[in-house]
Write an enzyme that holds these catalytic residues in place. Sequence first.
Site, PDB file in Angstrom:
ATOM      1  N   ASP A 130       0.853  -1.121   0.024  1.00 45.01           N
ATOM      2  CA  ASP A 130       0.044  -0.028  -0.101  1.00 45.01           C
ATOM      3  C   ASP A 130       0.904   1.249  -0.106  1.00 45.01           C
ATOM      4  O   ASP A 130       1.759   1.363   0.740  1.00 45.01           O
ATOM      5  CB  ASP A 130      -0.855  -0.095   1.164  1.00 45.01           C
ATOM      6  CG  ASP A 130      -2.136   0.842   1.242  1.00 45.01           C
ATOM      7  OD1 ASP A 130      -2.810   0.891   0.489  1.00 45.01           O
ATOM      8  OD2 ASP A 130      -1.963   1.975   2.028  1.00 45.01           O
ATOM      9  N   GLU A 150       1.768  -0.368  -4.910  1.00 42.47           N
ATOM     10  CA  GLU A 150       1.027   0.606  -5.232  1.00 42.47           C
ATOM     11  C   GLU A 150       1.574   2.016  -5.657  1.00 42.47           C
ATOM     12  O   GLU A 150       1.765   2.546  -4.516  1.00 42.47           O
ATOM     13  CB  GLU A 150      -0.144   0.811  -4.319  1.00 42.47           C
ATOM     14  CG  GLU A 150      -1.317   1.939  -4.753  1.00 42.47           C
ATOM     15  CD  GLU A 150      -2.199   2.492  -3.725  1.00 42.47           C
ATOM     16  OE1 GLU A 150      -3.091   2.944  -4.002  1.00 42.47           O
ATOM     17  OE2 GLU A 150      -1.815   2.234  -2.366  1.00 42.47           O
TER      18      GLU A 150
HETATM   19  C1  GLC Z   1      -4.112   2.794  -0.700  1.00 37.15           C
HETATM   20  C2  GLC Z   1      -5.382   2.040  -0.806  1.00 37.15           C
HETATM   21  C3  GLC Z   1      -6.720   2.952  -0.113  1.00 37.15           C
HETATM   22  C4  GLC Z   1      -6.296   3.521   1.245  1.00 37.15           C
HETATM   23  C5  GLC Z   1      -4.999   4.171   1.230  1.00 37.15           C
HETATM   24  C6  GLC Z   1      -4.644   4.510   2.817  1.00 37.15           C
HETATM   25  O1  GLC Z   1      -4.216   3.871  -1.677  1.00 37.15           O
HETATM   26  O2  GLC Z   1      -5.621   1.593  -1.964  1.00 37.15           O
HETATM   27  O3  GLC Z   1      -7.659   2.023  -0.304  1.00 37.15           O
HETATM   28  O4  GLC Z   1      -7.236   4.225   1.774  1.00 37.15           O
HETATM   29  O5  GLC Z   1      -3.896   3.509   0.604  1.00 37.15           O
HETATM   30  O6  GLC Z   1      -3.944   3.440   3.253  1.00 37.15           O
END
Ligand code: GLC
Length: 535
Positions: free
Chosen positions: A203, A263
Amino acid sequence: MKNDPNAWWRQGVIYQIYPRSFADSNQDGIGDLNGITKKLDYLQDLGVNALWLSPINPSPDKDFGYDVSNYLDIDPKYGTMKDFEHLIHEARKRDIHIILDLVLNHSSDQHRWFIESRKSKNNLYHDFYLWHDPAKGGRVPNNWQSVFGGKGWEYVPELGQYYYHMFVKEQPDLNWRNPTVRKELLDVFRFWLKKGVDGFRLDVFNNYFKDARFRDNPINRLGIRPFDWQTHSYDTDQPEMLPLLQDIREVLDSKPGSYAVGETFMGGVKMAAKYCAPGLLPGTFNFAMVRGAWNARTLQRKINEWDQAVDEHSWPTQVMGNHDVRRIATRLHASQDDQRLKQAAALLLTLRGTPFIYYGDEIGMRDIHVSKADLQDPVGVHYWPLPLGRDGCRSPMQWDESEFSGFSTQKPWLKVHPNHTQRNVNQQRSEKDSLFHFYRKLIHIRKENEALSQGMFLPLTYDPLFVMAYLRQTANETVLVVLNFNRRKMKFFLGRELANRNWQLLLSSNPEQETTLQSSFLQLSGYEASIYKTI
Ligand code: GLC
């Protein structure tokens, strides 16, 4: 260790499950691990190789699992550690790998570390988070904002200090510069690898470090949210990230075959490519296809850019949806005949790179409409009435036509889309030309044909108005993919060299398409996707 060209994650297809919404085995309105285990036969039949589970660690759910209060346990609302071990075991029997979502940029404010951290400046855990004295006049230390609204700093009067949170205030950012934090968090990887998981989705990994001097971000006045009015020079993508990724890679390589996909938060294609260079992460997300215009020209440009940006020894990912964005079917305003969704599926599953399917996209699920009173997502609540909330794409999986779509017998945490009476797994499995069967066949031909799972990507069109075409190629075989983005029929001219080859149809969204290519052009119906092969 070099990336193994035969690694399961290079050839496979990954399916994202949002556990709250997939299948509820204990009938409390929230999905759970045993629910997922019960659906493994379905997932095996669909043909996916791995499941990425959105977070299943204990969480007070201020951001539905993305605020973790214990990295080494399972949230009781999803089941027990035994249930998780059982899921891994049953998945492995079906050749399905499990990928966990690690949320390591921040923890929950209910994590033991943060509870300790805020007790006093001398507490052993104080430096686990990003604390800062107030600026002159008690003001916030700098101009950093929270993505989820408001300033990025929260004041704790007992300490006379602020702590930094990039997301909601209950998600304090961890201090990755502290060597104990770094060790503890790398141990989280080790713990789950030992437990039997085969990979991780990281994440917002490129946010782990913030500027050591806490400098103000430069201002640029573009975008909807105050967060967008800044250039994020100091709260993201700091240079310390690269050596840390090497360390993460070392941990992954200690168990051969382990995968991690990062991500890439806010980063464009170049940033995503940089972080998946050899020796760093095996995969990163490039979100170019998740947003923006959907036409042949724009998509071709984005696809070429990504393919060229990724190092030849690295491996891209392909993604069209996830739990943070509108579903592909909602974005395309698709009519009920699913032609455009078949085309999107053909694109996703024939490009070079590991495809990620978001649960329910294989049956064309649409976003639900959530009224103000029913909003769950903190982003939706904060920005209402701006439609920035993410509840729409998180609705319960549509298994059948029953009241709660076979997801549960109890009222689910989010409402079921009213179209579930016609659009559901049961119904689509019984219709041979359904979107579900198209996905299934695509996954199957991707596995059967090495050109699709491993081959080079060679675009045949450049700046196309309506028809995009490309080859996927290995030394042994070539696959031709032709996609018509026009609702009217179109012709695609093959050129002499290609026309002279012997093409056999692998799959078409047009049931009347010829099984061999007979002439120098291919006649395509509206929104057709056709895939041919030659050896
Ligand atoms: C990422 C996740 C999202 C979350 C954020 C904070 O972007 O995909 O769902 O709210 O991180 O952890």
